[in-house]
Scaffold this active site. Structure first.
Site, PDB file in Angstrom:
ATOM      1  N   ARG A  51      40.710  41.165  37.195  1.00 40.34           N
ATOM      2  CA  ARG A  51      39.654  41.530  36.266  1.00 40.34           C
ATOM      3  C   ARG A  51      38.669  42.555  36.802  1.00 40.34           C
ATOM      4  NH1 ARG A  51      41.551  37.275  34.939  1.00 40.34           N
ATOM      5  NH2 ARG A  51      41.534  37.037  37.177  1.00 40.34           N
ATOM      6  N   HIS A 129      28.642  37.714  43.539  1.00 36.04           N
ATOM      7  CA  HIS A 129      29.520  38.518  42.677  1.00 36.04           C
ATOM      8  C   HIS A 129      28.653  38.999  41.510  1.00 36.04           C
ATOM      9  CE1 HIS A 129      32.863  40.078  40.579  1.00 36.04           C
ATOM     10  NE2 HIS A 129      33.705  39.051  40.642  1.00 36.04           N
TER      11      HIS A 129
HETATM   12  N1   CP Z   1      36.321  37.084  37.888  1.00 29.43           N
HETATM   13  C1   CP Z   1      36.913  37.750  38.882  1.00 29.43           C
HETATM   14  O1   CP Z   1      36.273  38.179  39.856  1.00 29.43           O
HETATM   15  O2   CP Z   1      38.264  37.934  38.736  1.00 29.43           O
HETATM   16  P1   CP Z   1      39.183  38.762  39.716  1.00 29.43           P
HETATM   17  O3   CP Z   1      39.209  38.039  41.043  1.00 29.43           O
HETATM   18  O4   CP Z   1      40.531  38.833  39.054  1.00 29.43           O
HETATM   19  O5   CP Z   1      38.553  40.124  39.889  1.00 29.43           O
END
Ligand code: CP
Length: 304
Positions: A51, A129
């Site tokens: 994502r 994040h």
């Molecule tokens: N939500 C998220 O960080 O997904 P990914 O690890 O796929 O980037």
């Protein structure tokens, strides 16, 4: 020049402007199609992602810009021993803005300190994040029309889940948020976060059973048990299926409660929930593109 390292790097007013911009982008996509003509985004991902990396890339392409980068430390010169500091100096010669994910907490901050282009923390270890948090807040604001006066349940791996840590930081600034942390003893939210909540007199509860608090929630933020952060496989196997959100549990919830999840999902949400109108986790992914478009424009100081 600004970077984005954590969810509090923008003031609440700046976040409002960012979300207004994301909202305009959602409804007037064509207006922004050439906003970043000639600009390049570098995605430097030292850890796996679907994502975050692809939504950043999609965001830049939607804005008319282009994308370079790597999706695996093994295919970059990190595998030969190059430091993050040197890598970002090199990337600064190639791109106008960089999104970086790294397994080491603080690595994007080190990069930002040596960079001549804006750096965005796309996830650093078990720490933060922030762009997932922007995604979460935009989703809440778009689907509920406000970010205040909610009972928010955060469930699963609250110890290692960086999305949870960033979201708690961000939600602390909004009025009348009541947190309920749902986790096994081993995966409780870190003390530094509950200490911050106590200092600010923000109400929170810690519970183990999901069923008992379902009826009181306005949002349920489910998370995956973070296999990659465990020191031994045995603990992971014991805890990985501790929570599974299924239809009987959803039957206990309010009719307008929303289920969010940063994804990827493993077993913690049964697929039978996906068609429930309260399941918002795939809509959440779409909001992630709009908010990353708004973020790129904001950090590059491009007005449309
Ligand atoms: N939500 C998220 O960080 O997904 P990914 O690890 O796929 O980037």
């Amino acid at each position: 020049m600004r970077h984005l390292m954590g969810p509090l790097d923008f003031t609440a007013e700046e976040l409002d402007k960012l979300f207004d911009l994301a909202n305009d982008i959602e409804h007037n996509m064509a207006k922004y199609a050439h906003a970043c003509d000639g600009k390049k985004l570098a995605t430097c991902f030292y850890e796996p992602s679907t994502r975050t990396r692809l939504s950043f890339e999609s965001a830049m392409l939607n804005l008319g810009g282009s994308v370079i980068g790597f999706s695996d430390a093994g295919s970059s010169s990190a595998s030969k021993g190059e430091s993050v500091s040197d890598t970002i100096r090199v990337i600064s010669c190639f791109a106008d803005i960089c999104a970086m994910r790294h397994p080491k907490e603080g690595a994007p901050m080190v990069a930002a300190s040596k960079s001549s282009i804006p750096v965005i923390n796309a996830g650093d270890g078990g720490h933060q994040h922030p762009t997932q948090t922007l995604t979460d807040l935009l989703t809440i604001r778009s689907l509920k029309g406000k970010i205040e006066n909610f009972t928010v349940g955060l469930c699963g791996d609250l110890k290692f889940g960086r999305t949870v840590h960033s979201l708690i930081h961000a939600l602390m600034r909004y009025p009348d948020i009541h947190f309920i942390f749902i986790s096994p003893e081993e995966l409780k939210v870190p003390d530094y976060l509950t200490d911050m909540l106590k200092e600010k007199n923000i109400p929170y509860e810690e519970v183990i059973r999901l069923e008992e608090i379902m009826p009181s929630l306005d949002f349920l933020y489910m998370t995956r048990v973070q296999k990659e952060r465990f020191f031994n496989e045995e603990d992971y196997v014991r805890l990985k299926d501790f929570y599974i959100l299924d239809k009987p549990k959803m039957d206990l919830a309010k009719s307008d409660m929303l289920v969010l999840h940063p994804l990827p999902r493993v077993n913690e949400i049964s697929v039978e929930i996906d068609d429930d109108p309260r399941a918002a986790y795939f809509k959440q992914v779409q909001y992630g593109v709009y908010v990353r478009m708004a973020l790129i424009l904001t950090l590059l100081e491009i007005q449309v």
